[in-house]
Design an enzyme around this catalytic site. Sequence first.
Site, short mmCIF file in Angstrom:
data_model
loop_
_atom_site.label_atom_id
_atom_site.label_comp_id
_atom_site.label_asym_id
_atom_site.label_seq_id
_atom_site.Cartn_x
_atom_site.Cartn_y
_atom_site.Cartn_z
N THR A 93 69.86 28.52 -10.17
CA THR A 93 68.62 28.70 -9.40
C THR A 93 68.20 27.41 -8.69
O THR A 93 68.76 26.35 -8.88
CB THR A 93 67.49 29.18 -10.33
OG1 THR A 93 67.41 28.30 -11.46
CG2 THR A 93 67.78 30.59 -10.82
N ASP A 94 67.15 27.55 -7.87
CA ASP A 94 66.64 26.43 -7.06
C ASP A 94 65.41 25.79 -7.68
O ASP A 94 64.57 25.23 -6.98
CB ASP A 94 66.29 26.93 -5.66
CG ASP A 94 67.44 27.64 -5.00
OD1 ASP A 94 68.56 27.13 -5.07
OD2 ASP A 94 67.22 28.71 -4.42
N SER B 288 60.59 22.53 -8.38
CA SER B 288 61.06 23.37 -7.28
C SER B 288 61.93 22.51 -6.39
O SER B 288 61.48 21.49 -5.86
CB SER B 288 59.90 23.95 -6.48
OG SER B 288 60.38 24.60 -5.31
N ARG B 289 63.20 22.91 -6.22
CA ARG B 289 64.13 22.08 -5.45
C ARG B 289 63.95 22.26 -3.95
O ARG B 289 64.60 21.58 -3.17
CB ARG B 289 65.57 22.40 -5.87
CG ARG B 289 65.83 22.05 -7.33
CD ARG B 289 67.31 22.12 -7.69
NE ARG B 289 67.47 21.80 -9.10
CZ ARG B 289 67.61 22.70 -10.08
NH1 ARG B 289 67.62 23.98 -9.76
NH2 ARG B 289 67.76 22.34 -11.32
N VAL B 290 63.09 23.19 -3.55
CA VAL B 290 62.75 23.32 -2.13
C VAL B 290 61.57 22.42 -1.79
O VAL B 290 61.52 21.80 -0.74
CB VAL B 290 62.43 24.79 -1.79
CG1 VAL B 290 61.92 24.92 -0.37
CG2 VAL B 290 63.67 25.65 -1.98
#
Length: 580
Positions: A412-413, A438-440
């Site tokens: 997951t991101d 959250s990698r975004v």
Amino acid sequence: MAEEKKRAVLYAPNPPSQEQEEQFLCFLREKYGPNVTLDWERRSADGFRLEVDMDVYDWTVSGKLRQMREMLSELPGGRRDVIPLVKEAVQNWTPRILAEEMGTVLSVGDGIATVGKLDDVAYGEILMFEDGVRGMVQDLREHETGCILFDSGDSVCQGSLVRRTGKTAGVPVGEALIGRVVDALGAPLDGQGRIATHEYRPIENPAPGILERGSVNRPLETGILAIDSMFPIGRGQRELIIGDRQTGKTAIALDTILNQRGKDVICIYVSIGQKASAVAQLATNLRKRGAMGYTIIVHASASDPAPLQYVAPYAGCAMGEYFMEQGKDVLIVYDDLSKHAIAYRTLSLLLNRSPGREAYPGDVFYLHSRLLERSAQLSEERGGGSMTALPIVETQAGDVSAYIPTNIISITDGQIFLESSLFFAGQRPAVNVGISVSRVGGDAQTKAMKSAAGAIRLDLAQYREMEVFTQFAGDLDETTARQLVYGQGLMQLLRQGQYQPLRQYEQVILLTAALRHALEAVPPKEMSAFAEELLEQFHWKRRDLCMRIESTGLLTDKDRDEIVSFARETAAQAARRRGW
């Protein structure tokens, strides 16, 4: 070179007479040449069946009915003269040759059937057993095939016939599914009648390639202040919700679905291994709050066989892909993938696959990666649709280093980790700021939210660190005391009840006021109540400001100063009125 002999087998309750045998041999030699032999095997059936290699001549009652159904399905529908057509077709109908591969059941039990004589069958292909029982090929071996059964296997026994369909498992898709509760194969469970869908999609589908994807830069707002401010989720992202049992994981997913009302997002909730009563209550809550009008619930209950629990998330994903490829935005929740992995482990052990770590098979990582990779933000050339995934995973005693959690974290991101100690301390949602990520990041936030959120994570981290070190301190200096009160106020502000999602402008107002110390006059214990009062005052007295932030997603310096000034004034009035 001598022509190879062919063997024909006649399955019938009684052996053929000499005259009948001659008739059969005459037909067979005309069709297959002179080198053909005929053997008879007893089979208790109403009629007979003749097999020559893959050619089947089925004159049993079940064979005639099946062929007749196929013939009637080809007749034109929706016409008033269809009854004469049916009568004529039935009168002129004779059984025909079926060039299909047939197999026999070698063993069956616990929802698993082992089938022989299917040399050319493909992985994932649907097989049809006697009495209409459906199964899917899940294991290919040299001389036998492992198959999982979707229906009750009570009528399947050793020696039962199996035929290939040449089709992979699929589910109905379309607009008619919206607002309905269906099982893992798309059949309705809500008692509202059949679902008029005209299109099917395979449950297994390749994920979009790199060039088919676009960047994740549009926010999918959850309405939860703690998440939208610190761990923003973008459309097309895969954000894991992870935590122990009863820490509010499903509540976050449910609030996110409720917050999509009026935002043109289609939501799909996939329930895996949950109690039917819990899913019925969830559907009632969604319907009561007007969310079922854009939601599909796919339910494979704890009492359903493991094969249905295994295919449920793939079926829900196929339904979401249908809308995504039409350029629409989709939110899909998998609740939860821990039970999905357990169902797959059950199937694998019954299929005699070698167990690995924690008895899971070696391909359990691929099990979830091929599911979650199908969520994406498509490029403009592909229509610009998106599918956002919120998988849920249950941990044991907060252990995020277990096998399944680490697998899904790596796919997951980002993850939202819910901590039991925070939950029991009354912090709802119980988000652990240190582990969650959250990698975004800010790419999935509007400029107003990014500006308002500022350094909230840093402020909370400093507060948590200071809180630990001051537990054993006696006297605190004024700066440290103020920092502690400020941090306590922030934690109270982030408390949010279920079914109370906040709009974007409401979140921006609260964050801007709190992080610029405009609420210092408010005691931490009064923060939640005052936040509601503050938003109500903004709604009535600064409505233009609220609508401007909501529509543009921007926060100008003038707007920020106005928010801080009005918040300080409102806090001072409340302090005088309540004697803080």
